[in-house]
Design a protein around this motif. Structure first.
Motif, mmCIF file in Angstrom:
data_model
loop_
_atom_site.group_PDB
_atom_site.id
_atom_site.type_symbol
_atom_site.label_atom_id
_atom_site.label_comp_id
_atom_site.label_asym_id
_atom_site.label_seq_id
_atom_site.Cartn_x
_atom_site.Cartn_y
_atom_site.Cartn_z
ATOM 1 N N GLY A 6 0.828 -1.196 0.000
ATOM 2 C CA GLY A 6 0.000 0.000 0.000
ATOM 3 C C GLY A 6 0.866 1.252 0.000
ATOM 4 N N TYR A 7 0.407 2.287 0.679
ATOM 5 C CA TYR A 7 1.216 3.490 0.810
ATOM 6 C C TYR A 7 2.347 3.206 1.797
ATOM 7 C CZ TYR A 7 -2.519 5.920 -1.626
ATOM 8 O OH TYR A 7 -3.432 6.306 -2.564
ATOM 9 N N SER A 56 -2.194 5.099 5.875
ATOM 10 C CA SER A 56 -3.424 5.674 5.327
ATOM 11 C C SER A 56 -3.107 6.904 4.491
ATOM 12 C CB SER A 56 -4.382 6.054 6.459
ATOM 13 O OG SER A 56 -3.841 7.108 7.240
ATOM 14 N N CYS A 57 -2.087 7.653 4.899
ATOM 15 C CA CYS A 57 -1.661 8.842 4.180
ATOM 16 C C CYS A 57 -0.283 9.241 4.689
ATOM 17 C CB CYS A 57 -2.649 9.991 4.340
ATOM 18 S SG CYS A 57 -2.907 10.479 6.067
ATOM 19 N N TYR A 58 0.327 10.212 3.984
ATOM 20 C CA TYR A 58 1.662 10.680 4.340
ATOM 21 C C TYR A 58 1.605 12.052 5.008
ATOM 22 C CZ TYR A 58 3.111 7.159 0.898
ATOM 23 O OH TYR A 58 3.300 5.994 0.207
ATOM 24 N N LEU A 86 5.897 10.510 9.547
ATOM 25 C CA LEU A 86 5.897 9.993 8.180
ATOM 26 C C LEU A 86 4.492 9.926 7.597
ATOM 27 C CD1 LEU A 86 8.404 7.028 8.618
ATOM 28 C CD2 LEU A 86 8.901 9.377 7.897
ATOM 29 N N GLY A 87 3.522 9.684 8.457
ATOM 30 C CA GLY A 87 2.140 9.536 8.017
ATOM 31 C C GLY A 87 1.327 8.885 9.113
ATOM 32 N N TYR A 88 0.245 8.186 8.729
ATOM 33 C CA TYR A 88 -0.652 7.580 9.710
ATOM 34 C C TYR A 88 -0.919 6.127 9.378
ATOM 35 C CZ TYR A 88 -1.321 12.188 11.622
ATOM 36 O OH TYR A 88 -1.086 13.412 12.212
ATOM 37 N N THR A 131 -4.027 0.046 3.863
ATOM 38 C CA THR A 131 -3.919 0.086 2.413
ATOM 39 C C THR A 131 -3.039 -1.056 1.903
ATOM 40 O OG1 THR A 131 -2.011 1.595 2.504
ATOM 41 C CG2 THR A 131 -4.200 2.585 2.368
ATOM 42 N N GLY A 132 -3.304 -1.475 0.677
ATOM 43 C CA GLY A 132 -2.490 -2.508 0.058
ATOM 44 C C GLY A 132 -3.303 -3.709 -0.380
#
Length: 296
Positions: free
Chosen positions: A191-192, A210-212, A227-229, A233-234
């Protein structure tokens, strides 16, 4: 005359006995300080038993003696028969032990030291920040090497840090080390994801975000940088989410003679890093998260 001959014989016997003892002693010592060839690519290295309390002791020894963490890990790992069950080398004898290993097998010793340096010398924080205003936290098990089956069967090359609060975007993910953002973007399995190359060459991999945050490829980051949360994802084309529970897949990779990226088990490292947790205001962070967008 006979008495003189007897004395000479005794002296000769004593000398021979002493030389024999030295040879036997050196052979025993030499055997004690041997290193298995290409140990860094073996399962003994990639998935050893590690006592996190020993890691804490070795870190304290390194700080007190102003020597690298990896030096103490290398010596203790070798003297513990390729594990870290107890502390056998401290600041008082590290120089002597190192000298003996280098004398017996310089090349393999420095390969091992470099590998441990890539994994341990840059570690600072647990990769998930803990909330000051919530009781929710995370859990994880030793899942390194377990079977997985997406796009074909493969072995799990990291550790899954599972969310107690199964909500995507709730947990801030931070860099465990200083380093450079080497990779960022979508992978069908991960994922991300973000990949950080640390100063000593380790590759630290954070997946299923989930996002950056506002990081970009090539950016220099400090340990503790957001870095993100954590997300889910994936396992699909770009944007796929919800195929599994919210978690962070955390992986550590090193470069060796035959591998560009060789995975090592991060489980015991995470146990050690539980002593090094950063705290965050989750609700404030989540309100700011609305401004964060996915990055290519």
């Amino acid at each position: 005359m006979s008495m003189k001959i007897n004395k000479i014989n005794i002296v000769v016997l004593v000398i021979v006995f002493a030389i024999g003892n030295v040879l036997v002693y050196n052979k025993i010592i030499s055997k004690s300080f041997t290193i298995e060839k290409n140990i860094v690519e073996s399962n003994k290295f990639r998935n050893p038993y590690i006592n996190e309390k020993v890691l804490k002791e070795l870190k304290e020894n390194s700080l007190n003696s102003n020597r690298d963490f990896s030096e103490f890990i290398t010596a203790n790992y070798l003297l513990n028969d390729y594990s870290l069950r107890k502390t056998k080398v401290d600041g008082n004898n590290i120089k002597r032990i190192r000298k003996q290993f280098v004398f017996n097998n310089k090349e393999e010793y420095y390969k091992l030291l470099k590998a441990f340096s890539a994994i341990y010398d840059d570690l600072k924080y647990f990769p998930v920040a803990k909330g000051r205003n919530t009781n929710y936290w995370v859990g994880y098990e030793n899942g390194f090497g377990e079977s997985r089956n997406f796009m074909g069967k493969y072995k799990h090359e990291g550790c899954d840090i599972m969310a107690e609060n199964n909500v995507s975007g709730f947990y801030p993910i931070i860099s465990s080390t200083d380093g450079i953002v080497e990779n960022i973007g979508w992978l069908p399995k991960g994922g991300y994801r973000v990949g950080i190359r640390s100063d000593n060459g380790g590759y630290f991999y954070y997946a299923h975000l989930s996002c950056y945050s506002n990081i970009k490829k090539g950016a220099v980051v400090k340990a503790g940088t957001l870095l993100g949360y954590m997300g889910n994802t994936g396992y699909g084309s770009i944007g796929t989410e919800g195929k599994f529970d919210v978690h962070l897949h955390f992986g550590i990779y090193i470069k060796t003679d035959n591998y560009e990226e060789l995975s090592v088990n991060p489980y015991y490292i995470l146990k050690y890093l539980e002593n090094c947790i950063l705290y965050a205001n989750y609700w404030k962070e989540m309100s700011q998260r609305l401004k964060i967008k996915y990055m290519p």
